[in-house]
Enzyme design. Structure first.
Site, short mmCIF file in Angstrom:
data_model
loop_
_atom_site.label_atom_id
_atom_site.label_comp_id
_atom_site.label_asym_id
_atom_site.label_seq_id
_atom_site.Cartn_x
_atom_site.Cartn_y
_atom_site.Cartn_z
N PHE A 8 2.53 8.51 -1.13
CA PHE A 8 1.80 7.24 -1.06
C PHE A 8 0.33 7.44 -1.44
O PHE A 8 -0.46 6.56 -1.37
CB PHE A 8 1.90 6.62 0.33
CG PHE A 8 3.34 6.42 0.75
CD1 PHE A 8 4.28 5.99 -0.17
CD2 PHE A 8 3.74 6.68 2.04
CE1 PHE A 8 5.61 5.82 0.21
CE2 PHE A 8 5.06 6.49 2.43
CZ PHE A 8 5.99 6.06 1.51
N TRP A 64 0.84 -1.19 0.00
CA TRP A 64 0.00 0.00 0.00
C TRP A 64 0.88 1.25 0.00
O TRP A 64 0.54 2.27 -0.61
CB TRP A 64 -0.90 0.00 1.24
CG TRP A 64 -1.72 1.25 1.40
CD1 TRP A 64 -2.96 1.49 0.90
CD2 TRP A 64 -1.34 2.44 2.10
NE1 TRP A 64 -3.38 2.75 1.24
CE2 TRP A 64 -2.40 3.35 1.98
CE3 TRP A 64 -0.22 2.82 2.83
CZ2 TRP A 64 -2.37 4.61 2.55
CZ3 TRP A 64 -0.18 4.08 3.38
CH2 TRP A 64 -1.25 4.96 3.24
N HIS A 65 2.02 1.16 0.68
CA HIS A 65 2.88 2.33 0.80
C HIS A 65 3.52 2.72 -0.53
O HIS A 65 3.77 3.89 -0.78
CB HIS A 65 3.97 2.08 1.85
CG HIS A 65 3.46 2.18 3.24
ND1 HIS A 65 2.85 1.13 3.87
CD2 HIS A 65 3.43 3.22 4.11
CE1 HIS A 65 2.48 1.52 5.08
NE2 HIS A 65 2.82 2.78 5.25
N GLY A 66 3.85 1.73 -1.35
CA GLY A 66 4.48 2.10 -2.61
C GLY A 66 4.67 0.90 -3.49
O GLY A 66 4.70 -0.24 -3.01
#
Lengths: 393, 484
Positions: free
Chosen positions: B484, B318-320
């Site tokens: 993000f 989800w972060h990257g």
């Protein structure tokens, strides 16, 4: 609500103090009238040194147009005129022995400022035998320019555009002549905000800058008498300006090790701004033709960024499956130069030049002792193509 | 518009002033307009994406509210999931997928995506997803007022970097706003000041040592890499929790309560506790919409391990769009699993050493070891790729000499990145942060301070304001979580 406003007003003395310090110290001369904005006569001191043959340590902001104009005016003749950006500033007279050389490269400058310096030479009746245009490989190159002209060059650029008939000959040039100013004005407003320069009165960054200057100054009287703008830089950040207009970088830069201390490469979006646009291509061609028509030789020096940064950018573009703007620009410039028989020195690819990481003081600026290497391979190339060595000298 | 910019100061002052001046029933209109203006200041066309997401989820929500047949409901939710996850995939993960496929095939089969990543897409997508899923599970009534729903999605304080709010918590607050409350507004402003302190005084100054070291890890010793990694741990905490504090504070000024996102995470005694204190709104989102639907902890031990790895792997991604983030998530998942199965061993070890869990020594050991474990994870998070993260870890571990002998090269590098004044400021600021977090957790420090006599209170406020003015790095990088 009233209680809240009263409580918030208790912070007013702090804001007032900030405004007072920023207004009084005003290290960047934002709040003085535009005529005195630059340096309060500092140019006179610089020129006094340079015209007497002494190098000058640059202690603060100054009007580069005034200084370059006077250097040009003081020379009876000019054999070599170097124009371009800060990257070209280390080109010095020893690289052109026996010739009268003036370095008219402008800090924060670009193609437009280069044209302006040539225009200043023309206006003062000087016809350089050679015009060396420095172009750097880590900027917009021939991409759309959005930043304003270096202060003081606006009227010169206007005159140059008129004389070169850029405004009259082609639609694109008309767009450049008219729209550039609007675009520049717009970008200036965007960059500085709606309330510029007065928003800086309540800017903590400006306060920190003002306090930094205050602490470096011996006394309040000294500030008043000398003017702060010219004493903006501490000693280790003072570049050395020579009588030929060339520069030796300051100690901080000379001690820097950009080959070891690597920063973050510019982002993809920033680099994409370097894609060539028609109007600036036309401007370069017009300038080139003007120089050639006036009987001068023109040479272009392509200055590459530091090798590791070039490699990082190249890898990023290879991953993305796109050609890097610098590659495209170099091809365009070479093709244009070839069509007018203008020699091109150096390359935006550092691996095609004789430079290594140790020859740089930061990611784009080359050491004074090394910058001459950019000329050597091209010199050989030119000799091989039949031009005599004397042509180059 | 950055929260620490002059532009935002003007924007928010105008919005707050107009907000309290207009009738209650019109306030959502102001917030909606302000939120879209805020978003469009960055890249105007992407507001259409936000609008599209809003329209789709609003329509699906309404339809779900009218239909009770489970089969039709299941069909109805598909467009919402497909649209939200499709947008997210295309803008965030397409390039990563194309690059991976191209690398596997050794060709340039898939072209790169020509668009920038829309700001906050991960945050507002998760927020709208939670709304649709809540309506689908009948835990939330569909919102019938389109404007109010659009305000819920676009509410500017938390639009680009959270906290991720649930519809049940935010939409009712947008129906009727509470009357002006002096204490609430001043509490909000204090929180904004504290968040700014974390961001501009600590995080942005730490960036000056983290960025150059991680830009070229091969040129730095184990000591410098270790220092930069610890510094990054504090940088990302102060950057993100600073953003959250500002978002919560400005919402509070506008009469809206957002959920708490951080509770002194580096004071945690275990990794499990860390995840109840770090990015709480995202952790609880994954708990409610992924972990529990997968069976939570009411499954076999083996299945639980798989669930944990899925949740933390997804949380990492989800972060990257990079394998480093996936590895960061999986690293935490694995250590949580190890932590659960080794709990008895640690208890026995403490008993053997004659330590009780409540002793100060045990507390310090727990907090320090948790901090070190989390810090190792930051190496994956911060590195550009997996090879680099492994090289960084190897240097940190094997270059032990650099910890014992601080040679002239290290001192020269430190001086290049930070002046002695920077070091002194950092020590003072980090001490204030740690003491402030501890006091807040123990004694609700901000409330306590509000009840002190005026000279004490105002000395504290002035001290904070002076630190911001004199020590703040107002030209620092944008908030880390914006990417993000």
């Amino acid at each position: 609500v009233l209680r809240l406003l009263v409580k918030l007003s208790l912070f007013f003395p702090l804001v007032l103090l900030m405004v007072a310090v920023n207004w009084t110290v005003d290290p960047a001369r934002l709040f003085t009238r535009s005529a005195a904005r630059t340096s309060g006569g500092y140019e006179g001191e610089i020129l006094g040194d340079l015209l007497a043959g002494r190098p000058h340590r640059v202690r603060g902001e100054f009007n580069q147009r005034l200084v370059v104009e006077e250097i040009i005016r003081a020379r009876p003749t000019i054999d070599v005129l170097v124009v371009g950006s800060s990257v070209g500033k280390p080109f010095h007279a020893e690289l052109f022995p026996g010739q009268s050389m003036v370095n008219g490269a402008i800090l924060n400058g670009d193609l437009e400022e280069a044209i302006c310096v040539y225009e200043l030479a023309w206006e003062t009746g000087k016809r350089p035998k050679r015009v060396v245009l420095e172009m750097r490989g880590l900027s917009k190159i021939l991409g759309r320019r959005t930043d304003p002209l270096v202060m003081g060059f606006e009227p010169v650029f206007d005159r140059a555009l008129k004389r070169l008939k850029v405004a009259e000959n082609a639609d694109q040039r008309s767009v450049l002549a008219n729209k550039t100013h609007k675009e520049l004005a717009a970008s200036f407003t965007v960059d500085h905000g709606l309330f510029y320069p007065y928003d800086n009165l309540i800017s903590p960054r400006y306060l920190q800058m003002s306090l930094g200057v205050l602490f470096r100054s011996a006394s309040r009287e000294e500030i008043a008498s000398r003017g702060l703008a010219r004493d903006l830089y501490p000693e280790e950040q003072q570049h050395l300006l020579y009588r030929d207009g060339s520069m030796q970088w300051c100690q901080v830069l000379l001690d820097g090790r950009p080959d070891v201390l690597r920063g973050k490469p510019p982002g993809f979006d920033e680099l994409e701004k370097g894609r060539t646009v028609e109007s600036r291509y036309d401007l370069l061609e017009t300038f080139m033709l003007e120089v050639l028509r006036s009987g001068s030789q023109m040479e272009i020096v392509l200055c590459p960024p530091i090798p590791w940064l070039f490699d990082a950018i190249r890898a990023e573009y290879q991953d993305a499956g796109k050609p890097a703007p610098a590659f495209e620009a170099e091809q365009t410039i070479r093709a244009l130069a070839q069509s007018h028989n203008v020699p091109v020195f150096g390359s935006f690819d550092p691996h095609r030049t004789a430079l290594s990481g140790a020859d740089y003081v930061d990611y784009t600026h080359i050491r004074r002792e090394s910058i001459g290497r950019l000329l050597r391979p091209a010199e050989r190339e030119r000799v091989e193509h039949g031009a005599s060595r004397n042509d180059l000298r | 518009v950055q929260f620490d910019s002059f532009h935002f100061l003007i924007f928010f002052s105008v919005v707050a002033a107009v907000f309290w001046a207009i009738p209650n029933r019109s306030r959502w209109i102001l917030l909606l307009g302000a939120s879209y203006y805020f978003y469009m200041c960055w890249e105007p066309p992407y507001a259409l994406l936000l609008l599209a997401s809003t329209v789709i989820d609003y329509s699906v929500g309404l339809l779900l509210g009218r239909v009770s047949d489970p089969r039709i409901r299941r069909r109805l939710i598909v467009p919402s999931l497909a649209a939200n996850l499709g947008f997210l995939f295309y803008f965030k993960y397409y390039d990563f997928t194309a690059r991976t496929i191209n690398q596997c095939l050794g060709s340039a089969l898939l072209a790169p995506m020509p668009f920038l990543l829309p700001a906050g897409i991960s945050f507002y997508t998760f927020q709208t997803l939670s709304y649709t899923l809540d309506v689908y599970w009948k835990e939330q009534e569909p919102e019938r007022h389109f404007g109010r729903f659009a305000t819920f999605v676009a509410f500017f304080p938390h639009l680009v970097a959270g906290p991720i709010m649930r519809a049940g918590a935010l939409i009712p607050q947008l129906r009727t706003f509470p009357p002006f409350d002096y204490s609430r507004v001043t509490d909000g402003l204090k929180l904004v000041g504290w968040g700014l302190f974390k961001k501009v005084v600590i995080a942005d100054r730490l960036a000056r040592i983290v960025d150059p070291v991680y830009a070229y890890p091969a040129g730095h010793s184990g000591f410098m890499l270790g220092l930069a990694t610890v510094a990054f741990g504090y940088q990302i905490y102060c950057d993100f929790s600073g953003y959250s504090d500002i978002a919560i504070g400005i919402s509070q000024v506008l009469g809206v309560n957002l959920v708490q996102n951080f509770r002194a995470p580096y004071h945690s005694r275990s990794l499990r506790e860390f995840w109840t204190r770090w990015h709480i709104s995202l952790s609880t989102w994954f708990r409610d919409y992924v972990y529990i639907p997968l069976g939570g902890n009411r499954v076999s031990a083996a299945r639980w391990c798989v669930n944990i790895l899925i949740v933390f792997g997804l949380s990492g991604m989800w972060h990257g769009a990079n394998w480093t983030f996936a590895l960061w998530g999986i690293y935490h998942g694995v250590l949580l699993i190890v932590g659960r199965f080794s709990a008895r061993f640690w208890s026995a070890l403490y008993r053997a050493l004659g330590l009780t869990r409540s002793s100060s020594v045990a507390l310090i050991l727990d907090v320090v070891s948790t901090f070190l474990i989390v810090s190792v994870g930051w190496v994956f998070f911060r590195s550009a790729n997996l090879t680099e993260s492994v090289a960084v870890l190897r240097t940190i571990v094997t270059d032990w000499k650099s910890y014992l002998i601080i040679d002239s090269e290290i001192l020269r590098l430190l001086r290049t990145y930070w002046s002695p004044a920077d070091g002194a400021i950092m020590l003072v600021a980090l001490s204030i942060l740690e003491i402030g977090d501890w006091l807040q957790a123990r004694f609700r420090f901000r409330s306590w301070l509000s009840e002190r006599p005026v000279p004490i209170r105002w000395a504290a406020y002035y001290a904070l304001a002076c630190m911001l003015l004199f020590w703040g790095q107002f030209d620092g990088p944008p908030f880390i979580y914006f990417q993000f």
